[in-house]
Scaffold this motif. Structure first.
Motif, PDB file in Angstrom:
ATOM      1  N   ALA A 159     -13.035   6.768   6.402  1.00 21.23           N
ATOM      2  CA  ALA A 159     -11.824   7.275   5.765  1.00 21.23           C
ATOM      3  C   ALA A 159     -10.886   6.129   5.429  1.00 21.23           C
ATOM      4  N   GLU A 160     -10.131   6.302   4.363  1.00 13.78           N
ATOM      5  CA  GLU A 160      -9.087   5.353   3.984  1.00 13.78           C
ATOM      6  C   GLU A 160      -7.884   6.122   3.475  1.00 13.78           C
ATOM      7  N   ALA A 161      -6.738   5.933   4.094  1.00 12.28           N
ATOM      8  CA  ALA A 161      -5.492   6.551   3.664  1.00 12.28           C
ATOM      9  C   ALA A 161      -4.692   5.515   2.884  1.00 12.28           C
ATOM     10  N   VAL A 162      -4.412   5.834   1.619  1.00 12.10           N
ATOM     11  CA  VAL A 162      -3.608   4.949   0.766  1.00 12.10           C
ATOM     12  C   VAL A 162      -2.206   5.541   0.718  1.00 12.10           C
ATOM     13  N   ILE A 163      -1.303   4.947   1.474  1.00 10.59           N
ATOM     14  CA  ILE A 163       0.005   5.548   1.695  1.00 10.59           C
ATOM     15  C   ILE A 163       0.833   5.604   0.426  1.00 10.59           C
TER      16      ILE A 163
END
Length: 367
Positions: free
Chosen positions: A279-283
């Protein structure tokens, strides 16, 4: 300016002790997969382990887990990842024959105070804590011995690329007793509430549990959803052995439940597949990118688990979800696009379609 983001590797349901040879072979494959993703630039900032590390909660199972998966995995990732690895227990981390004669109903009763985050609550939960002795002794993640505390959960705030990442861990297996746990469990709403209170101001809020929320006691389910919704959290869990994601509401606010597949549940050739989730959260873009993988026994390689998430959200080799709290997340939750699949062999039908099938049959149709 590059978008600020945070990456993690989500693993769950290892069941160490179930099948020594097959699981060690699978763990080697997981480590090699992570090594290949790191070589491609996919380096995780965190590792989250959402329960069922062991199969029967025995000390030797946790030793096996640590030496044959966790330590080799952390060595491959490097960069101090052992300080950013977090684990919570599942129902297989319970030693079921220890203090087994307790009443779930009594403990879950709101006036019982078993799940108060206090000294009194800790004292009352002391009946349950020995059931997790193997997990507590074998846990070498960044937050240890949190089960036997007044708080009965943990919360930390990590700094990553200028972002504040709030992580809370809860034990959904407190009342786990047998193979009939569904709708009889709780993380303890007061324990959950206090755990997430300290991370609400963070740029990203992650809550780790083992069970899906549908497994919680019905009378408490909406309250638990409300706490997660008010925190606009991402709830990471396992237990059902398949990857899935479900944007949903709690008290009118959105949160996202993300389910990881099982790291080991079956030998090659059996019905179930072994998997993991990146997973990758791009704020700055308020997006969460998910990438599920399954071990493909036929090709002896890892393949994208393309059936895990809807095609409408797919972009290349990843799936895009809006972060909770955004207008896009509200629209997605309203659309029902990410509702769970119906069971295999079942089908959806309209009311009119059902009525057409419930009338009397004429003799020719009956024959």
């Amino acid at each position: 300016m590059a978008s600020r983001s945070v990456r993690w590797l989500h693993l769950s349901d290892f069941h160490v002790g179930k099948d020594d040879h097959a699981q060690r072979s699978m763990f080697d494959k997981i480590v090699r997969h992570v090594q290949s993703r790191i070589a491609a630039g996919q380096i995780p900032d965190f590792v989250f382990l959402t329960g069922d590390l062991a199969n029967k909660g025995l000390p030797e199972e946790y030793e096996d887990f640590c030496y044959n998966l966790l330590l080799p995995l952390q060595e491959v990732i490097g960069n101090g990842i052992e300080q950013r690895t977090y684990a919570i227990p599942g129902n297989h981390d319970v030693k079921r024959d220890e203090n087994e004669a307790f009443s779930r109903e009594e403990m879950a009763e709101p006036r019982s105070r078993y799940f108060d985050p206090s000294a009194e609550g800790k004292k009352r939960r002391s009946l349950l804590v020995p059931r997790f002795a193997g997990f507590i002794a074998g846990d070498i993640s960044a937050k240890i011995a949190w089960l036997d505390t007044n708080e009965g959960a943990f919360n930390v705030v990590e700094s990553c690329r200028g972002l504040k990442i709030g992580i809370a861990g809860v034990n959904t297996a407190w009342l786990s007793k047998d193979d009939h746990d569904e709708k009889k469990l709780t993380p303890g709403k007061p324990l959950l509430e206090q755990a997430v209170a300290s991370i609400r101001g963070c740029d990203l809020r992650l809550v780790l549990g083992h069970h899906p929320l549908d497994w919680m006691i019905p009378d408490q389910r909406n309250m638990i959803r409300a706490v997660l919704g008010q925190s606009e959290a991402i709830y990471l869990h396992g237990h059902l052995h398949d990857a899935w994601a479900e944007p949903t509401f709690g008290a009118g606010n959105t949160f996202l439940a993300v389910q990881c597949g099982a790291s080991f549940q079956a030998r090659e050739g059996e019905r179930w597949r072994n998997g993991l989730l990146w997973a990758e959260a791009v704020i700055d873009e308020q997006l969460l990118w998910l990438q599920p993988w399954n071990w493909n026994a036929l090709h002896q390689d890892w393949s994208l688990a393309a059936e895990a998430f809807p095609d409408s959200l797919r972009e290349g080799d990843r799936w895009r979800y809006p972060l909770p709290g955004t207008e896009r997340s509200r629209s997605l939750a309203n659309s029902g696009v990410a509702a769970p699949d119906i069971p295999k062999g079942w089908a959806l039908s309209s009311i009119s379609g059902l009525k057409a099938r419930t009338g009397p049959l004429d003799s020719e149709a009956a024959l």
